[in-house]
Design an enzyme around this catalytic site. Structure first.
Site, short mmCIF file in Angstrom:
data_model
loop_
_atom_site.label_atom_id
_atom_site.label_comp_id
_atom_site.label_asym_id
_atom_site.label_seq_id
_atom_site.Cartn_x
_atom_site.Cartn_y
_atom_site.Cartn_z
N CYS A 192 33.39 -27.75 21.37
CA CYS A 192 33.68 -27.77 22.81
C CYS A 192 32.48 -27.35 23.65
CB CYS A 192 34.91 -26.92 23.13
SG CYS A 192 34.69 -25.13 22.98
N ASP A 193 31.58 -26.54 23.11
CA ASP A 193 30.38 -26.14 23.84
C ASP A 193 29.59 -27.35 24.34
OD1 ASP A 193 31.29 -24.46 21.78
OD2 ASP A 193 29.39 -23.41 21.59
N ALA A 194 29.64 -28.43 23.55
CA ALA A 194 28.86 -29.62 23.86
C ALA A 194 29.20 -30.20 25.22
CB ALA A 194 29.07 -30.68 22.79
N PHE A 196 29.32 -28.74 27.91
CA PHE A 196 28.41 -28.20 28.93
C PHE A 196 26.96 -28.59 28.66
CE2 PHE A 196 25.63 -24.87 30.72
CZ PHE A 196 26.05 -24.89 32.05
#
Length: 406
Positions: A192-194, A196
């Site tokens: 999920c970081d991707a 951003f």
């Protein structure tokens, strides 16, 4: 693979420009000598691990906490806190600047701080590093989103002063990205970081070029990731598929604070740059509102969020980097009239006050979880550049709230 390619370069050039005396004889042509030197270099695809030492520290004695910082929704008070933290970060970390995702988030915050406070030194620090980096992204493990994160700063600086060199390399990599076919066996943005790291770069490329292919690509990949990682029951994102079935000590699903903070920051970029009439925009608004409502409901009494969102009692300290990006997202939502001001203003005011309580006298921003991909524990003094970036982004939106409070 790269070594094989270099070897092929060596022999093909040799056949064109030199005469072999015998098998294994020395190559005489000077042009091939250059190729030998090139072949002797480390492979260009070598993946450099994240530099944890330069990204932050956790001293045993960070000194006393700051005094004289006001949590009031007042522009001067907000700017004072932003500048205190940003000044400390530049003084202690500017010499360590690099192109990795850790610092990329800091640069976004420094550029926002410069725009908000009017102090050009924050922008100049990012500008000078970008110039030293030749405006190039890391490109050793394409299409990994973390290596594209630096492009957000490059393109923001391009928008301020549109020199071709500032976006050329980033655009080339974004063009390569949107031309890449999906791999049915693995998501592109599988963590999920991707959301951003890469979407903000694609969205800025769209804003500059007005070429809808970049926007469409974000939309396509976002919802593939959302289908895999977003919980329609909890209205939060799992960090990646490894955590879909993992539980916290209290038996609740494991949702990581900073991971959901990254998503909130990504959604800010989508909502800020996606046209109002784009067909799927209502889906982003709906997801943003769902996440904001959930995060507001689980906010701790100190105004912040714990590393593991649904089991706060398992974590002694709040986690400031996740809290900062959540605050940034919700404050943006109020400013953009996507979230109800009356409902959410108390949430961000409480969160801002909570973050200020973790600033030390010298400007260090503490209680930031070190580099990780899941909830964890850490020292009160822990300070890492991405958390500072999130704090500065949050401050920029809090400043806007202060401007519009009347």
């Amino acid at each position: 693979m790269e070594q094989m390619t270099d070897g092929f370069c060596f022999f093909s050039r040799a056949r064109r420009s030199a005469v072999w005396l015998s098998v294994g004889a020395m190559l005489l042509a000077s042009s091939c000598a250059v190729c030998v030197a090139q072949a002797a270099k480390p492979a260009s695809t070598k993946v450099v691990p994240v530099d944890r030492k330069t990204a932050g520290s956790s001293p045993d004695d960070p000194g006393p906490l700051a005094t004289g910082l006001s949590p009031a929704l007042n522009k001067k008070a907000i700017d004072k806190a932003m500048k205190k933290v940003a000044d400390w970060q530049l003084a202690t970390g500017e010499q360590e600047f690099n192109r990795q995702w850790t610092f990329a988030a800091l640069y976004d915050g420094l550029l926002a701080a410069s725009k908000t406070t009017g102090d050009e030194k924050y922008r100049d620090a990012v500008l000078h590093f970008s110039e030293r980096s030749d405006w190039k992204l890391i490109d050793t493990r394409f299409p990994h989103a973390d290596d594209q994160a630096m492009g957000q700063a490059y393109l923001t600086l391009y928008q301020q002063d549109p020199q071709t060199v500032r976006m050329a390399n980033t655009k080339e990599i974004m063009d390569r990205l949107v031309a890449r076919p999906d791999d049915p066996s693995k998501l592109l943005w599988w963590w999920c970081d991707a959301l951003f790291m890469s979407p903000p770069v694609l969205l800025r490329t769209y804003s500059i070029t007005h070429d809808k292919k970049y926007l469409d690509y974000v939309d396509h990949e976002w919802w593939l990731t959302s289908k895999e990682l977003y919980s329609p029951e909890e209205h939060l994102y799992f960090r990646d598929s490894r955590y879909l079935s993992q539980k916290q000590e209290n038996g609740k699903p494991l949702f990581w604070s900073r991971g959901n903070g990254w998503v909130m920051g990504g959604l800010v970029n989508v909502l800020e740059m996606m046209p109002g009439d784009y067909p799927s925009r209502p889906k982003y608004v709906e997801q943003f509102r769902e996440m904001a409502a959930k995060l507001a409901a689980i906010q701790s009494k100190d105004g912040l969020w714990r590393s593991g969102l649904l089991d706060p009692d398992a974590y002694e300290l709040p986690e400031v980097s996740g809290s900062a990006f959540v605050t940034y997202g919700i404050a943006y939502g109020i400013n953009a009239h996507i979230l109800d001001r009356k409902t959410y203003l108390p949430v961000v005011e409480k969160a801002w006050a909570g973050m200020l309580s973790h600033i030390y006298a010298d400007g260090r921003l503490g209680s930031i979880q070190p580099i990780d991909g899941q909830p964890g524990k850490f020292k009160p003094s822990a300070s890492y550049v991405y958390g500072v970036g999130g704090f500065l982004l949050a401050g920029s939106e809090m400043h806007k709230l202060a401007e519009s409070k009347h």
